[in-house]
Design an enzyme around this catalytic site. Sequence first.
Site, mmCIF file in Angstrom:
data_model
loop_
_atom_site.group_PDB
_atom_site.id
_atom_site.type_symbol
_atom_site.label_atom_id
_atom_site.label_comp_id
_atom_site.label_asym_id
_atom_site.label_seq_id
_atom_site.Cartn_x
_atom_site.Cartn_y
_atom_site.Cartn_z
ATOM 1 N N SER A 150 1.305 -1.736 -0.157
ATOM 2 C CA SER A 150 0.071 -0.190 0.539
ATOM 3 C C SER A 150 1.202 1.434 -0.142
ATOM 4 O O SER A 150 1.992 1.137 -0.078
ATOM 5 C CB SER A 150 -0.669 0.201 0.931
ATOM 6 O OG SER A 150 -1.382 1.240 1.695
ATOM 7 N N TYR A 163 -1.654 -1.427 10.691
ATOM 8 C CA TYR A 163 -1.780 -1.498 9.386
ATOM 9 C C TYR A 163 -0.184 -1.159 8.176
ATOM 10 O O TYR A 163 -0.032 -1.633 7.707
ATOM 11 C CB TYR A 163 -2.661 -0.690 8.573
ATOM 12 C CG TYR A 163 -3.420 -1.037 7.366
ATOM 13 C CD1 TYR A 163 -4.001 -1.925 7.007
ATOM 14 C CD2 TYR A 163 -2.859 -0.237 6.552
ATOM 15 C CE1 TYR A 163 -4.105 -2.152 5.522
ATOM 16 C CE2 TYR A 163 -3.187 0.248 4.535
ATOM 17 C CZ TYR A 163 -3.775 -1.131 4.434
ATOM 18 O OH TYR A 163 -3.761 -0.749 3.218
HETATM 19 P P1 NAD Z 1 -11.724 -6.401 0.932
HETATM 20 O O1 NAD Z 1 -11.627 -6.486 2.453
HETATM 21 O O2 NAD Z 1 -12.248 -6.351 -0.369
HETATM 22 O O3 NAD Z 1 -10.334 -7.765 0.655
HETATM 23 C C1 NAD Z 1 -9.615 -8.323 2.225
HETATM 24 C C2 NAD Z 1 -9.863 -10.142 2.187
HETATM 25 O O4 NAD Z 1 -9.633 -10.393 2.877
HETATM 26 C C3 NAD Z 1 -11.633 -10.066 2.406
HETATM 27 O O5 NAD Z 1 -12.393 -11.359 1.272
HETATM 28 C C4 NAD Z 1 -11.454 -10.904 3.887
HETATM 29 O O6 NAD Z 1 -12.098 -11.714 3.727
HETATM 30 C C5 NAD Z 1 -9.571 -11.861 3.572
HETATM 31 N N1 NAD Z 1 -9.526 -11.718 4.965
HETATM 32 C C6 NAD Z 1 -9.011 -10.686 5.846
HETATM 33 N N2 NAD Z 1 -8.533 -11.220 6.960
HETATM 34 C C7 NAD Z 1 -8.694 -12.796 6.888
HETATM 35 C C8 NAD Z 1 -7.804 -13.724 7.206
HETATM 36 N N3 NAD Z 1 -7.598 -14.422 8.539
HETATM 37 N N4 NAD Z 1 -7.856 -15.062 6.655
HETATM 38 C C9 NAD Z 1 -8.436 -15.099 5.299
HETATM 39 N N5 NAD Z 1 -8.634 -14.268 4.536
HETATM 40 C C10 NAD Z 1 -8.738 -12.442 5.059
HETATM 41 O O7 NAD Z 1 -9.908 -5.641 1.248
HETATM 42 P P2 NAD Z 1 -8.796 -4.957 -0.359
HETATM 43 O O8 NAD Z 1 -9.730 -3.684 -0.249
HETATM 44 O O9 NAD Z 1 -9.159 -6.003 -1.351
HETATM 45 O O10 NAD Z 1 -7.478 -4.940 0.114
HETATM 46 C C11 NAD Z 1 -6.846 -6.202 -0.247
HETATM 47 C C12 NAD Z 1 -5.508 -5.904 -0.168
HETATM 48 O O11 NAD Z 1 -4.938 -4.636 -0.458
HETATM 49 C C13 NAD Z 1 -5.096 -5.595 1.509
HETATM 50 O O12 NAD Z 1 -4.124 -6.225 1.871
HETATM 51 C C14 NAD Z 1 -5.162 -4.137 1.571
HETATM 52 O O13 NAD Z 1 -4.357 -3.493 3.083
HETATM 53 C C15 NAD Z 1 -4.788 -3.591 0.286
HETATM 54 N N6 NAD Z 1 -4.559 -2.475 -0.436
HETATM 55 C C16 NAD Z 1 -6.164 -1.696 -0.416
HETATM 56 C C17 NAD Z 1 -6.677 -0.255 -0.932
HETATM 57 C C18 NAD Z 1 -7.428 0.050 -0.633
HETATM 58 O O14 NAD Z 1 -7.474 1.182 -0.186
HETATM 59 N N7 NAD Z 1 -9.256 -0.738 -0.634
HETATM 60 C C19 NAD Z 1 -5.243 0.092 -0.744
HETATM 61 C C20 NAD Z 1 -4.115 0.258 -1.029
HETATM 62 C C21 NAD Z 1 -3.220 -1.593 -0.354
#
Ligand code: NAD
Length: 268
Positions: A150, A163
Amino acid sequence: MTPPSAPPGLPAPTLDLGGRTALVTGAAGGIGRACALRLAAAGAKVRAVDRDATGLETLAERSASAGLPGSVEPHVLDLTDLDATELTAAGTDILVNNAGLQLVRPIEEFPPDVFHTVLTVMLEAPFRLIRGALPHMYGQGWGRIVNVSSVHGLRASAYKSAYVAAKHGLEGLSKTAALEGASHGVTSNCVNPGYVRTPLVEKQLTDQARAHGIPEERVLTEVLLQDSAVKRLVEPEEVAEAVAYLCGPQASFVTGTSLVLDGGWTAH
Ligand code: NAD
């Protein structure tokens, strides 16, 4: 199978991951789902890992109905079960460490058990997955590790201690894997999005509004996009495309680095 390389002077061929096995964590939603579909579209056999069984089923149905050349196999797993997590990675050619969670709270109010869970899912589980995947990757002299980090792997924001700590740790883990894997044909990189249009972002609008003392409708422009020169959320498919690039033959010299998709945030 060795992916095709571009003849000199001609454009790169379409990404072909036929014969490759990819493991994507957090595949039931958001960025992970987009990555799973993108890699299956390139022909990979995708092991889609998440604790959300329903979300994984929907993903598998979507992949099957789209008639993608690859496949998506749901694998329900809670990544806090670290021994099971490491075992799941055996035999993987491509590993996408993507699962994550967020809590927005000042440090003095941040529950220690949540801090522990965030670090477990977002740093320790990736370590165990890499550990589980490397013997196969080293054995065949080819592997791709992509860590969905991120902007918060490079910059801090207030109220996101767990985070930011996990993402900064993931950057270090990724670079270390790059150094160790280079002589074995294994690359390891991070992809660093700004705010992506996913449930993880939608869920934090309320928390951010409370923490900053402003109405929810002002959070997007005044908090989330404040430092982004491009004033929009990035789409999950755009992030998935960057992940796919890092898995392709054009990126074999790209390792130990961070591919930033932040709309100019870190240009400040
Ligand atoms: P999201 O919440 O849509 O998806 C995250 C997924 O991780 C979910 O399907 C959830 O069920 C799964 N998960 C969480 N804890 C878990 C566990 N203990 N075991 C198994 N599965 C688990 O989130 P997203 O926005 O798609 O984020 C995905 C990645 O991208 C993350 O690492 C997040 O930090 C990173 N990210 C997101 C953003 C954003 O703005 N959304 C920005 C930068 C980075």
